[in-house]
Design a protein around this motif. Structure first.
Motif, PDB file in Angstrom:
ATOM      1  N   PHE A 129       0.780  -1.227   0.000  1.00 45.75           N
ATOM      2  CA  PHE A 129       0.000   0.000   0.000  1.00 45.75           C
ATOM      3  C   PHE A 129       0.816   1.284   0.000  1.00 45.75           C
ATOM      4  N   TRP A 130       2.074   1.273   0.408  1.00 44.77           N
ATOM      5  CA  TRP A 130       2.850   2.525   0.343  1.00 44.77           C
ATOM      6  C   TRP A 130       3.052   2.971  -1.113  1.00 44.77           C
ATOM      7  N   PRO A 131       3.433   2.063  -2.041  1.00 41.44           N
ATOM      8  CA  PRO A 131       3.492   2.497  -3.443  1.00 41.44           C
ATOM      9  C   PRO A 131       2.128   2.942  -3.959  1.00 41.44           C
ATOM     10  N   GLY A 132       1.064   2.288  -3.508  1.00 41.21           N
ATOM     11  CA  GLY A 132      -0.278   2.703  -3.908  1.00 41.21           C
ATOM     12  C   GLY A 132      -0.596   4.108  -3.442  1.00 41.21           C
ATOM     13  N   ALA A 133      -0.180   4.437  -2.217  1.00 41.18           N
ATOM     14  CA  ALA A 133      -0.388   5.791  -1.699  1.00 41.18           C
ATOM     15  C   ALA A 133       0.418   6.790  -2.503  1.00 41.18           C
ATOM     16  N   ALA A 134       1.666   6.437  -2.809  1.00 38.42           N
ATOM     17  CA  ALA A 134       2.511   7.338  -3.598  1.00 38.42           C
ATOM     18  C   ALA A 134       1.904   7.577  -4.978  1.00 38.42           C
ATOM     19  N   GLY A 135       1.240   6.557  -5.524  1.00 42.80           N
ATOM     20  CA  GLY A 135       0.620   6.690  -6.841  1.00 42.80           C
ATOM     21  C   GLY A 135      -0.535   7.677  -6.873  1.00 42.80           C
ATOM     22  N   LEU A 136      -1.083   8.025  -5.712  1.00 49.57           N
ATOM     23  CA  LEU A 136      -2.188   8.984  -5.640  1.00 49.57           C
ATOM     24  C   LEU A 136      -1.712  10.430  -5.531  1.00 49.57           C
ATOM     25  N   LEU A 137      -0.423  10.616  -5.337  1.00 47.61           N
ATOM     26  CA  LEU A 137       0.110  11.961  -5.106  1.00 47.61           C
ATOM     27  C   LEU A 137       1.000  12.406  -6.259  1.00 47.61           C
ATOM     28  N   ARG A 138       1.108  13.714  -6.406  1.00 49.14           N
ATOM     29  CA  ARG A 138       1.940  14.246  -7.491  1.00 49.14           C
ATOM     30  C   ARG A 138       3.389  14.377  -7.042  1.00 49.14           C
ATOM     31  N   ARG A 139       4.296  14.200  -7.986  1.00 49.17           N
ATOM     32  CA  ARG A 139       5.719  14.408  -7.691  1.00 49.17           C
ATOM     33  C   ARG A 139       5.923  15.861  -7.294  1.00 49.17           C
ATOM     34  N   GLY A 140       6.802  16.069  -6.357  1.00 47.92           N
ATOM     35  CA  GLY A 140       7.127  17.421  -5.938  1.00 47.92           C
ATOM     36  C   GLY A 140       6.160  18.011  -4.922  1.00 47.92           C
ATOM     37  N   CYS A 141       5.229  17.196  -4.414  1.00 49.95           N
ATOM     38  CA  CYS A 141       4.278  17.716  -3.427  1.00 49.95           C
ATOM     39  C   CYS A 141       5.014  18.019  -2.118  1.00 49.95           C
ATOM     40  N   ARG A 142       4.374  18.787  -1.277  1.00 50.28           N
ATOM     41  CA  ARG A 142       4.867  19.017   0.085  1.00 50.28           C
ATOM     42  C   ARG A 142       4.105  18.023   0.960  1.00 50.28           C
ATOM     43  N   LEU A 143       4.803  17.011   1.456  1.00 55.49           N
ATOM     44  CA  LEU A 143       4.177  15.835   2.051  1.00 55.49           C
ATOM     45  C   LEU A 143       4.266  15.829   3.567  1.00 55.49           C
ATOM     46  N   GLY A 144       3.123  15.595   4.209  1.00 52.01           N
ATOM     47  CA  GLY A 144       3.068  15.379   5.644  1.00 52.01           C
ATOM     48  C   GLY A 144       2.837  13.909   5.927  1.00 52.01           C
ATOM     49  N   TYR A 145       3.356  13.438   7.054  1.00 53.74           N
ATOM     50  CA  TYR A 145       3.222  12.038   7.446  1.00 53.74           C
ATOM     51  C   TYR A 145       3.248  11.953   8.964  1.00 53.74           C
ATOM     52  N   GLU A 146       2.937  10.781   9.499  1.00 50.33           N
ATOM     53  CA  GLU A 146       2.983  10.543  10.940  1.00 50.33           C
ATOM     54  C   GLU A 146       4.253   9.764  11.267  1.00 50.33           C
ATOM     55  N   GLY A 147       5.243  10.469  11.782  1.00 52.65           N
ATOM     56  CA  GLY A 147       6.572   9.902  11.984  1.00 52.65           C
ATOM     57  C   GLY A 147       6.632   8.665  12.847  1.00 52.65           C
TER      58      GLY A 147
END
Length: 159
Positions: A90-108
């Motif tokens: 699912f991590w590649p699947g999540a990445a596939g929903l976002l555009r390259r160069g986005c400003r990304l937030g996550y839960e560390g």
């Protein structure tokens, strides 16, 4: 329809195990708007949530999934497989929903180094920020907050 595990549990135990009640109508949209306020305040345009409390609060989802949130949408990403197939990562699947160069937030506290490296390699984010503490505070401060604190010790593998 009840799932097989739940049915077996009910047949072998006098105490039924029921799924959590769904959030009140419109609550998810309001919670997602509050999350977008965090995103705006921290300068991120996309967030990947993976902590069980965050998934339940912002997406009405069960643990073991991801929720990708942008200004326009909140998209669940589940690890699933057909019979005999390995789980879909699912991590590649999540990445596939976002555009390259986005400003990304996550839960560390809920992402491991390999999953974070995969996201960085696929998205080449313009910014990367752990917004876990803000998300945890928002969930804990809400009148309709769901029980369950975020634990900084658990991590989610790259799937």
């Amino acid at each position: 329809m009840l799932g097989r595990a739940l049915m077996e549990s009910l047949m072998h135990d006098d105490t039924p195990v029921l799924p959590p009640a769904p959030p009140p109508r419109g609550a998810l949209a309001m919670r997602q708007m509050a999350l977008r306020a965090i995103m705006d305040g921290r300068g991120v345009d996309s967030v990947i949530l993976s902590a069980p409390a965050s998934l339940a609060h912002y997406g009405g989802m069960a643990p073991g999934e991801l929720l990708v949130v942008t200004a326009q949408a909140a998209q669940p990403v589940a690890a699933f497989a057909g019979e005999g197939d390995p789980p879909w990562p699912f991590w590649p699947g999540a990445a596939g929903l976002l555009r390259r160069g986005c400003r990304l937030g996550y839960e560390g506290g809920w992402i491991d180094a390999d999953a974070l490296a995969l996201l960085v390699a696929r998205l080449a984010p313009a910014g990367l920020l752990d917004i876990g503490p803000e998300v945890e505070r928002q969930i804990g401060s809400g009148a309709d907050a769901l029980p369950g604190a975020l634990s900084a010790g658990r991590r989610v593998s790259p799937g």
